[in-house]
Design a protein around this motif. Structure first.
Motif, mmCIF file in Angstrom:
data_model
loop_
_atom_site.group_PDB
_atom_site.id
_atom_site.type_symbol
_atom_site.label_atom_id
_atom_site.label_comp_id
_atom_site.label_asym_id
_atom_site.label_seq_id
_atom_site.Cartn_x
_atom_site.Cartn_y
_atom_site.Cartn_z
ATOM 1 N N ASP A 291 -19.795 32.819 56.232
ATOM 2 C CA ASP A 291 -20.880 33.745 56.568
ATOM 3 C C ASP A 291 -21.279 34.544 55.332
ATOM 4 O O ASP A 291 -20.601 35.497 54.949
ATOM 5 N N ASN A 292 -22.353 34.102 54.698
ATOM 6 C CA ASN A 292 -22.933 34.848 53.591
ATOM 7 C C ASN A 292 -21.902 35.203 52.503
ATOM 8 O O ASN A 292 -21.754 36.343 52.121
ATOM 9 N N ILE A 293 -21.190 34.199 52.017
ATOM 10 C CA ILE A 293 -20.160 34.437 51.002
ATOM 11 C C ILE A 293 -20.789 34.353 49.610
ATOM 12 O O ILE A 293 -21.542 33.414 49.324
ATOM 13 N N SER A 294 -20.490 35.333 48.764
ATOM 14 C CA SER A 294 -20.940 35.282 47.374
ATOM 15 C C SER A 294 -19.781 35.678 46.462
ATOM 16 O O SER A 294 -19.045 36.612 46.772
ATOM 17 N N PHE A 295 -19.598 34.965 45.358
ATOM 18 C CA PHE A 295 -18.659 35.407 44.317
ATOM 19 C C PHE A 295 -18.880 34.590 43.062
ATOM 20 O O PHE A 295 -19.646 33.612 43.066
ATOM 21 N N GLU A 296 -18.247 35.018 41.986
ATOM 22 C CA GLU A 296 -18.375 34.310 40.719
ATOM 23 C C GLU A 296 -16.995 34.059 40.139
ATOM 24 O O GLU A 296 -16.042 34.762 40.474
ATOM 25 N N LEU A 297 -16.932 33.101 39.272
ATOM 26 C CA LEU A 297 -15.650 32.758 38.674
ATOM 27 C C LEU A 297 -15.886 32.411 37.209
ATOM 28 O O LEU A 297 -16.787 31.636 36.885
ATOM 29 N N VAL A 298 -15.079 33.027 36.326
ATOM 30 C CA VAL A 298 -15.225 32.807 34.895
ATOM 31 C C VAL A 298 -14.342 31.619 34.504
ATOM 32 O O VAL A 298 -13.283 31.437 35.083
ATOM 33 N N PRO A 299 -14.775 30.810 33.523
ATOM 34 C CA PRO A 299 -13.956 29.650 33.133
ATOM 35 C C PRO A 299 -12.546 30.063 32.736
ATOM 36 O O PRO A 299 -12.359 31.081 32.065
ATOM 37 N N GLY A 300 -11.584 29.268 33.134
ATOM 38 C CA GLY A 300 -10.204 29.543 32.769
ATOM 39 C C GLY A 300 -9.506 30.514 33.698
ATOM 40 O O GLY A 300 -8.294 30.692 33.621
ATOM 41 N N GLN A 301 -10.286 31.145 34.556
ATOM 42 C CA GLN A 301 -9.692 32.074 35.502
ATOM 43 C C GLN A 301 -9.002 31.320 36.627
ATOM 44 O O GLN A 301 -9.314 30.168 36.911
ATOM 45 N N ALA A 302 -8.060 31.982 37.279
ATOM 46 C CA ALA A 302 -7.459 31.391 38.467
ATOM 47 C C ALA A 302 -7.778 32.286 39.661
ATOM 48 O O ALA A 302 -7.513 33.478 39.634
ATOM 49 N N LEU A 303 -8.394 31.646 40.666
ATOM 50 C CA LEU A 303 -8.823 32.403 41.832
ATOM 51 C C LEU A 303 -7.957 32.027 43.026
ATOM 52 O O LEU A 303 -7.657 30.850 43.240
ATOM 53 N N GLY A 304 -7.566 33.030 43.779
ATOM 54 C CA GLY A 304 -6.870 32.749 45.033
ATOM 55 C C GLY A 304 -7.795 33.040 46.186
ATOM 56 O O GLY A 304 -8.548 34.011 46.155
ATOM 57 N N ILE A 305 -7.783 32.169 47.195
ATOM 58 C CA ILE A 305 -8.549 32.453 48.401
ATOM 59 C C ILE A 305 -7.543 32.607 49.530
ATOM 60 O O ILE A 305 -6.764 31.676 49.802
ATOM 61 N N ILE A 306 -7.509 33.776 50.137
ATOM 62 C CA ILE A 306 -6.534 33.971 51.214
ATOM 63 C C ILE A 306 -7.246 34.476 52.458
ATOM 64 O O ILE A 306 -8.421 34.842 52.427
ATOM 65 N N GLY A 307 -6.508 34.508 53.535
ATOM 66 C CA GLY A 307 -7.062 34.950 54.802
ATOM 67 C C GLY A 307 -6.255 34.362 55.930
ATOM 68 O O GLY A 307 -5.562 33.364 55.732
ATOM 69 N N PRO A 308 -6.369 34.960 57.101
ATOM 70 C CA PRO A 308 -5.602 34.445 58.236
ATOM 71 C C PRO A 308 -6.062 33.037 58.624
ATOM 72 O O PRO A 308 -7.102 32.575 58.146
ATOM 73 N N ASN A 309 -5.314 32.416 59.509
ATOM 74 C CA ASN A 309 -5.706 31.085 59.971
ATOM 75 C C ASN A 309 -7.092 31.115 60.590
ATOM 76 O O ASN A 309 -7.430 32.036 61.310
ATOM 77 N N GLY A 310 -7.885 30.096 60.294
ATOM 78 C CA GLY A 310 -9.208 30.008 60.898
ATOM 79 C C GLY A 310 -10.209 30.955 60.282
ATOM 80 O O GLY A 310 -11.269 31.214 60.850
ATOM 81 N N SER A 311 -9.920 31.490 59.088
ATOM 82 C CA SER A 311 -10.845 32.452 58.490
ATOM 83 C C SER A 311 -11.907 31.754 57.652
ATOM 84 O O SER A 311 -12.786 32.387 57.108
ATOM 85 N N GLY A 312 -11.824 30.431 57.550
ATOM 86 C CA GLY A 312 -12.878 29.698 56.849
ATOM 87 C C GLY A 312 -12.534 29.302 55.433
ATOM 88 O O GLY A 312 -13.415 28.943 54.662
ATOM 89 N N LYS A 313 -11.248 29.328 55.107
ATOM 90 C CA LYS A 313 -10.841 28.973 53.741
ATOM 91 C C LYS A 313 -11.117 27.497 53.461
ATOM 92 O O LYS A 313 -11.706 27.148 52.435
ATOM 93 N N SER A 314 -10.687 26.647 54.394
ATOM 94 C CA SER A 314 -10.880 25.213 54.170
ATOM 95 C C SER A 314 -12.357 24.847 54.164
ATOM 96 O O SER A 314 -12.785 23.996 53.375
ATOM 97 N N THR A 315 -13.135 25.495 55.029
ATOM 98 C CA THR A 315 -14.575 25.237 55.044
ATOM 99 C C THR A 315 -15.185 25.564 53.697
ATOM 100 O O THR A 315 -16.017 24.808 53.173
ATOM 101 N N LEU A 316 -14.750 26.683 53.114
ATOM 102 C CA LEU A 316 -15.282 27.082 51.810
ATOM 103 C C LEU A 316 -15.014 25.993 50.764
ATOM 104 O O LEU A 316 -15.901 25.615 49.992
ATOM 105 N N ILE A 317 -13.795 25.471 50.780
ATOM 106 C CA ILE A 317 -13.458 24.392 49.844
ATOM 107 C C ILE A 317 -14.312 23.166 50.105
ATOM 108 O O ILE A 317 -14.863 22.562 49.180
ATOM 109 N N ASN A 318 -14.446 22.818 51.400
ATOM 110 C CA ASN A 318 -15.254 21.644 51.741
ATOM 111 C C ASN A 318 -16.697 21.817 51.296
ATOM 112 O O ASN A 318 -17.354 20.853 50.904
ATOM 113 N N LEU A 319 -17.173 23.046 51.355
ATOM 114 C CA LEU A 319 -18.550 23.306 50.932
ATOM 115 C C LEU A 319 -18.705 23.134 49.427
ATOM 116 O O LEU A 319 -19.652 22.495 48.954
#
Lengths: 254, 347, 290
Positions: free
Chosen positions: A23-51
């Protein structure tokens, strides 16, 4: 120039039926950075990756990779650009020997372009990659059927599969799940090395303590919305995050 | 001692005959053990056309049909290796048939020109026709291959193109039966060899991976739509060739080319022989087609019999005859003693 | 002319829906694509014929008996043929297709090919509706078709057994954990599908002779209608039948009588190529399929 984001996501939305998995997710990532995506089950983490990797087409919003609009790109084209993902449920080709599992990504257009190599050469590359992720070279394990591998090794194989494509951005979907403490401990240096080599990491995880050793930045999802973003130590103090996680992992790991 | 119990045990023979990867051949005996079945089959096949007086032209023309169905079965097997299960090999067969018929009637081409041309163009054409449905999984590809040959034959019937219900006749013949047989045998052997090489190559590995886990192949950076299209093209070649060849053999082409027979016979051959090895599908055809000649006097009961055989094998022996024979050939059984009843239970 | 077109289009649509109902029900409830559907349809026609002519039973009794017998045959097919290969969709298709061909060709072999093989209509005679003459049997078909569609919809959406079966088809593991035994459910749905094929045959066959090739045609018609409407969707089945039904009548009236058969085969091919989920398929499934 160095600060130009490798990944920029603007207003990304995906709804299945009436339900918004992103739902209306926005963010940026700089090269070489490591980003973690967390959240409870069913919060849309896998969908974000699939997108991001093109396995699911977004309903709205845009995804930019190295400044290029890759919204709704086909999965193989995403790989071609340097985005590689692992799967949460790693399903290798069980009836093939372990090293043969790597022949498949190694003969893909991207790997052929960057590594060259003919039929036969790839076996050596495959063994080498396996060694890199912690398979003992002199053991018989790489020649055994992948179906016989214990869980920890399957995860390593999955990692080797991703590395064979020489990613610029590596997306790991719950790499640590099902691994023992010692297995995770032995994988972490590997991830650190991948990061040192300049590869941007995106990790979806439930094992927060271990995750926070690697990542520079975290975003927290809940019900498909981004509820927090920032340094791990700061984010976990925010009330919204505490609420979303109430009674789950955060209590144990904080 | 009275407690001694025997049981059968199956033991692998000493050498690795599985030829998939590495040979370790210790002696001439082992070498002959590994290559004898293949050599024998090839020699018999090559000698057969020479024995015209002995076997008679009737059985020689049965061999023509057998090889034609073998080619269709091989084509099915390659498609299935990439996860595309066809219920309508008649599509490829019919397209090849009509193309060669049309080419030789319209441009007065000789078979030397029209057969290769029909094979290539036919394979391209069928790939184009099937391209939009390659993204479908499971039974959907089967459904469309089932419907397409029937649709095409109805279209020909209704629009009266390509001779309509009459078909096209006076197609130029092939030189003679012996030449025909040798052409077919060479094509069959080349096709088996090429397919076996293909499927054991890295490319073949990727094709099989599409069948087993297409998401993993996508994640490895492959355009699976393109891979499947390539698989369809490669698999279509022997099938369109088979159609084109048989058209010149009979010198006519008609709606019969799209008939269910050319879908069911190859399918039965593969299921009876065993899928996945290419040898199995050919073996299946070499069992089923001569068998159906023996059953000729039962007229339409023939179809019932091979449908039932297909059914029995699909349920009862899904691995097929070839795998069964190969296992028997590579292993032997011996009796081993077990100590006492309790051990037997423990086992 | 227009009234004629409307009425015969409707009758044809209901005929299609009836023919497809059994196939669609079995597929929707148990996921088995029963390619023996056409074989069952034909077999039930001949069973009824034999009951009437060999045992001398009254037509109506024979037909009811046939429906029960065919249902049992369907359940047995599941038990004997499908259960060993259950879950392998392609083996299911191949074995049921082989069985269907064997059934159809068996009747050809024993010579059930003459014009003697007909079933009597339930009600003879015809009536005029808005100037269009229509026989009672066609009205019976429409009645049976509409009634069955309503009953089935009610059964699968509002009865406990029907809901259980639907739950089964959506999530086998959950259903198992709720104590619904999957094999029984699938056997029941196969039996019901077969019985419905028999109902269709009893209603439709009196319109003409029982011809062998009908066995193949019915399967293809069923495939066409269900693919067009979207497999496993009741509303889709009805709309699919209406579309194909009217399209067939339209083409046979205005272009040429043989074109009717081209239409439904073309529908299978075009729908799968353009919108594989059908008109009423769920979009999520489509995404997974692609």
């Amino acid at each position: 120039m160095a600060n130009e984001p490798i990944l920029r996501i603007v207003g990304l939305t995906k709804s299945f039926g009436g339900e918004k998995a992103a739902d209306n997710i926005s963010f940026e990532l700089v090269p070489g950075q490591a980003l973690g995506i967390i959240g409870p089950n069913g919060s849309g983490k896998s969908t974000l990756i699939n997108l991001i990797t093109g396995f699911v087409k977004p309903t709205a919003g845009q995804i930019f990779f190295k400044g290029k609009n890759i919204t709704g790109i086909a999965p193989h084209k995403a790989v071609d650009l340097g985005i590689t993902r692992s799967f949460q449920m790693s399903r290798p080709f069980y009836n093939l020997p372990v090293f043969k599992n790597l022949i498949i990504p190694l003969s893909s257009p991207r790997a052929r372009r960057s590594r060259g190599g003919k039929y036969g050469d790839r076996d050596e590359t495959a063994i080498h990659l396996l060694e890199e992720v912690g398979f003992e070279r002199d053991s018989q394990v790489p020649y055994k059927d992948a179906g016989a591998l214990p869980h920890g090794y399957l995860k390593r194989l999955e990692l080797a599969r991703c590395l064979s494509l020489e990613p610029e951005m590596l997306i790991l979907d719950e790499l640590f799940s099902g691994m023992s403490m010692s297995e995770i401990a032995s994988v972490i240096p590997l991830l650190e090395k991948i990061k040192e080599d300049g590869c941007t990491l995106v990790m979806v995880e439930h094992r927060l303590t271990e995750l926070f050793r690697i990542i520079d930045k975290v975003i927290v999802l809940n019900f498909g919305q981004k509820i927090a973003e920032g340094k791990p130590s700061d984010v976990m103090k925010q009330e919204a995050v505490m609420k979303a996680y109430l009674g789950s992992e955060v209590v144990e790991s904080a | 001692m009275s407690h001694l119990v025997y049981r059968k045990e199956r033991v692998d023979r000493g050498i690795k005959v599985r030829s998939d990867d590495i040979f370790i051949l210790a002696s001439l005996r082992d070498l002959s053990y590994a290559t004898l079945p293949k050599t024998l089959a090839i020699v018999i096949l090559l000698l057969f056309p020479l024995l015209k007086d002995l076997v008679g032209t009737y059985w020689e023309s049965v061999l023509v049909t057998t090889i034609v169905i073998s080619l269709l079965a091989l084509s099915w097997d390659l498609l299935a290796s990439a996860g595309l299960v066809s219920l309508g090999q008649a599509l490829f067969f019919g397209v090849g048939s009509y193309l060669t018929g049309w080419l030789s009637r319209t441009f007065a081409l000789t078979p030397i020109m029209s057969i290769p041309l029909a094979t290539l163009v036919g394979a391209l054409l069928t790939t184009l026709i099937l391209y939009p449905v390659l993204r479908l999984r499971g039974i959907y590809f089967g459904l469309i291959t089932f419907a397409l040959p029937l649709l095409l034959s109805r279209v020909i019937e209704v629009t009266k193109i390509l001779g309509g219900t009459e078909g096209l006749n006076k197609i130029p013949p092939l030189p003679n039966l012996t030449t025909e047989l040798y052409i077919l045998i060479v094509v069959l052997l080349v096709c088996i060899y090429a397919y076996r090489r293909l499927i054991t190559s890295d490319y073949g590995l990727v094709l099989q991976a599409v069948r087993d886990n297409d998401r993993a192949v996508m994640a490895a950076g492959f355009d699976i739509q393109r891979l499947k299209a390539q698989a369809v093209f490669l698999a279509a070649l022997p099938a369109t060739f088979a159609g084109a060849f048989l058209t010149h053999h009979f010198q006519v082409v008609g709606m019969q080319s799209f008939a269910l027979d050319y879908s069911i016979l190859p399918l039965t051959s593969v299921i009876v022989g065993g899928a996945g090895t290419f040898f199995g599908s050919v073996l299946g055809a070499f069992i089923m087609i001569p068998l159906s000649e023996f059953l000729r006097e039962f007229a339409s009961l023939r179809v019932v019999i091979y449908s039932l055989l297909l059914l029995i094998f699909a349920i009862g022996l899904p691995e097929g005859i070839f795998h069964f024979i190969r296992r028997r050939y590579q292993q032997f059984e011996r009796m081993t003693a077990l100590e006492g009843e309790s051990d037997k239970r423990g086992k | 002319m227009a009234a004629n077109f409307l009425i015969y289009g409707l009758v044809n649509s209901v005929v299609l829906m009836l023919s497809a109902l059994g196939f669609s029900l079995t597929f929707g409830l148990s996921g088995v694509a029963n390619f023996a559907h056409g074989g069952l349809y034909l077999t039930s026609g001949f069973i009824a014929w034999m009951l009437i002519h060999y045992l001398g039973l009254p037509a109506f009794v024979s037909m009811l008996l046939t429906i029960v017998i065919t249902g049992i045959i369907g359940a047995l097919i599941y038990r004997i043929i499908i259960m060993p290969v259950r879950g392998i969709a392609l083996s299911e298709v191949i074995s049921t297709m082989a069985l269907g061909v064997a059934m159809i060709e068996f009747f050809r072999y024993i010579g059930f090919v003459t014009y003697d093989f007909t079933l009597p209509p339930l009600v003879a005679g015809s009536v005029d509706i808005v100037g269009v003459s229509i026989d009672y049997q066609r009205l019976v078909i429409v009645g049976v078709g509409v009634l069955l569609a309503i009953i089935l919809w009610f059964f699968t959406h509002h009865t406990k057994a029907g809901l259980a079966l639907r739950g089964m088809s959506q999530d086998e593991y959950t259903a198992l954990s709720l104590g619904i035994e999957s094999d029984w459910a699938a056997m029941l749905s196969m039996g019901m599908g077969a019985a419905l094929a028999a109902v269709a045959a009893m209603a439709i066959l009196p319109l003409g002779i029982i011809s062998i090739n009908m066995g193949y045609d019915v399967l293809l018609l069923a495939l066409s209608v269900t693919v067009l409407g979207g497999l496993e969707s009741t509303a889709g089945l009805i709309v699919g039948s209406l579309l194909v039904g009217y399209a067939m009548v339209f083409t046979s009236t205005y272009i040429g009588p043989q074109w009717g058969t081209v239409v439904y085969l073309a529908a299978i091919v075009l729908v799968l190529a353009i919108k594989p989920s059908g008109l009423f398929g769920k979009s999520k499934e489509l995404e997974e399929r692609v």
